[in-house]
Design a protein around this motif. Structure first.
Motif: not given
Length: 593
Positions: A310, A529, A550, A554, A563, A583
């Protein structure tokens, strides 16, 4: 009787296939839902003892084609199967045979395609500052319609625009996709015998992706089941955690409510084994479950050492470089292009990204639903013809092309054209014999359509419906190509690119989260995102909407998930977007970027 190798299905899947009663089936991601649905249809087709029809209602035409092809590959006779979307179902089984009972439909009607709808709404919105055709999205209910726009300050004007819209459609004897559902529902309510007759025609009704079904669609299905008093059975399957079409009226009905409305016994079952993703990927997307669902990894990638990253540090100006870096690393690690997917929440983000990726990775092909270069209105006659003209005459495509040819002949017959001497084989023979030397895609199709009509001795001038479909096809296609070229896809009008549309996916997929639902890839790279995009700024219940988006994005990944919440993306005059709150708050042991 259809039989299968015991290794083809696990116990949960087999139980759903052979269950004699109606079924409400909750299927987790990667659980073999499509396989189970396919085998169930094949099983029920093989058990038919009368001429009643097995109906399968899918969310998309693509899903219908995939399931149809899988059943044909199993060697099962599909002459007793009807499969398609709810709109196609309503047209085929309700509006066409019973439309004469509706004052609005009795004298004929034409279904307008999305492009025509957009153009009409743009014209009607023009006098009103700050209102666009996007604001005018609506969906029908049993009592009228609901607006998709959540800004109450715009509602008064939108209602005025929609009144003018409906009036103009009525004057021109036209309906859009939502009005298909509206008229079908009204006919079923006003003429109770329609549901009774349909219950006698259908032995089984299967509904895929029930979580995206609208209230009015549930009513249409359950009224037939209730009229059948148990003689028509059903399998309804989906995943409430993937209900991402709430703004369009879709919702996941509870099993008990569906059972009550249908008035028949319905058994609840579940598919809980995920054969797609690694345990690490499963543990990640399970953080976003809205409905408690049991999921266990059972596939060959269950123990794969997945990377889950991420990145909140990359800037908007550098995000394309980061995506390219991740693509190149994935390719270097042995992942094929067709197993890599780049996702964003909105097409507006993907337009410039696709242009950049094509430039930065010139040796790679890119594929995606937004890159289809011509009108993809599946109900348009000429779109159906284009599928035959743009595919090769090969043994592997013969069954598929024969089915497409049969659909074309049915349409010609409904247009009042004599088709007694026309068969799928003869239509394919005439199509294969065409010789068009043209590199521009639309000019190629224009010439091919003319030559085919000449070979079939069909005149456009005396068949206005064919002409209307043709004008809609080319108008929509030209507008689509113009938009894609302005966004940087200069190659989009080439006939060689047109011919890629109906082939198997060969390049890196570029899509929205909604557009990739149901697909799976080794590597998923998602950007944009940001709060206001995931969830969309106008979502009423933003936390739940973000969770489902999400969850869906995913759960597309088999092996690796990347991400990105890039910084510095402007939010109009309201500052900059920030990372999606849900997130950013998720506690997970991410891998280094």
């Amino acid at each position: 009787m259809f039989a299968w190798d015991p290794r083809d299905l696990n116990p949960e899947q087999a139980a759903a296939v052979i269950e004699p009663s109606s079924i409400f089936l909750i299927a987790c991601p990667g659980s073999g839902k499509t396989r189970t649905l396919t085998y169930k249809i094949a099983y029920e087709l093989s058990r038919r003892t009368d001429k009643r029809i097995v109906v399968a209602i899918t969310y998309t035409h693509r899903a219908a084609d995939e399931i149809q092809e899988r059943i044909e590959d199993l060697g099962v006779d599909t002459s007793g199967l009807w499969i398609g979307t709810i709109h196609a179902f309503c047209l085929e089984w309700i509006l066409k045979p019973y439309g004469i009972y509706s004052p609005e439909l009795a004298h004929g009607y034409r279904v307008i395609d999305p492009h025509d709808r957009e153009r009409l709404l743009e014209r009607l919105c023009a006098p009103y500052k700050g209102i666009t055709h996007w604001d005018c999205d609506y969906y029908v209910t049993e009592t009228g319609y609901q607006l998709g726009c959540v800004d109450p300050g715009k509602h008064h004007i939108i209602h005025k625009i929609l009144k003018a819209y409906f009036d103009e459609l009525s004057t021109n004897r036209q309906i859009d996709f939502e009005l298909i559902l509206w008229h079908a529902h009204n006919l079923m309510q006003d003429r109770a015998h329609i549901a009774v007759l349909l219950s006698r025609v259908f032995s089984y009704i299967l509904v895929d992706e029930y979580q995206d079904t609208k209230q009015i669609q549930y009513t249409l299905v359950t009224s037939i089941l209730r009229a059948g008093r148990g003689q028509t059975k059903t399998l309804i399957v989906g995943d409430p955690n993937q209900a991402i079409y709430g703004s369009l009226g879709g919702y996941a009905m509870q099993a008990q409510e569906f059972r009550t409305r249908a008035g028949i016994p319905i058994k609840e079952l579940a598919l809980s084994l995920n054969y797609r993703s690694s345990d690490r990927i499963i543990s990640y997307f399970s953080n976003y479950s809205v409905h408690a669902t049991k999921i266990n990894g059972a596939g060959k990638y269950a123990k794969f050492p997945s990377q889950v990253t991420y990145n909140q540090n990359v800037t908007r100006s550098d995000v394309h470089d980061e995506i390219v870096r991740l693509i190149r690393a994935s390719l270097a690690n042995g992942h094929s292009p067709e197993n890599i997917c780049v996702l964003a929440p909105q097409w507006v983000l993907l337009a410039s990204t696709t242009r950049k990726l094509v430039t930065m990775l010139p040796d790679q092909q890119f594929d995606g639903p937004g890159l289809v270069p011509f009108s993809n209105n599946f109900d348009n006659f000429w779109f159906k013809v284009s599928k035959i003209l743009l595919t090769d005459s090969s043994p592997t495509l013969l069954v598929k092309r024969m089915r497409w040819a049969n659909d074309i002949i049915k349409d010609l017959d409904s247009f009042g054209i004599d088709t007694k001497t026309l068969t799928p084989r003869s239509l394919l023979r005439e199509s294969n014999a065409l010789t068009v030397d043209e590199t521009d895609g639309l000019r190629y199709l224009d010439q091919a359509f003319n030559e085919l009509l000449e070979r079939l001795d069909i005149s456009l001038e005396i068949h206005p419906t064919l002409l209307a479909h043709r004008e809609a096809f080319f108008s929509s296609s030209a507008a689509r190509i113009d938009r894609l070229q302005k966004e940087g896809a200069t190659y989009i009008n080439q006939v060689s690119f047109f011919k890629k549309v109906f082939r198997e996916r060969t390049g890196i997929t570029v899509s929205t989260i909604h557009g990739v639902k149901g697909a799976e890839f080794d590597v998923v790279i998602a950007f944009g995102l940001l709060e206001g995009m995931v969830p969309h700024f106008n979502e009423v219940n933003g936390h739940v909407a973000a969770s489902k988006l999400l969850y869906v994005l995913s759960s597309r990944a088999r092996k690796n998930l990347h991400l990105i919440s890039e910084s510095g993306r402007q939010k109009g005059r309201y500052g900059v977007y920030t990372p999606t709150e849900l997130l950013a708050a998720c506690l997970f042991n991410y891998d280094p970027n």
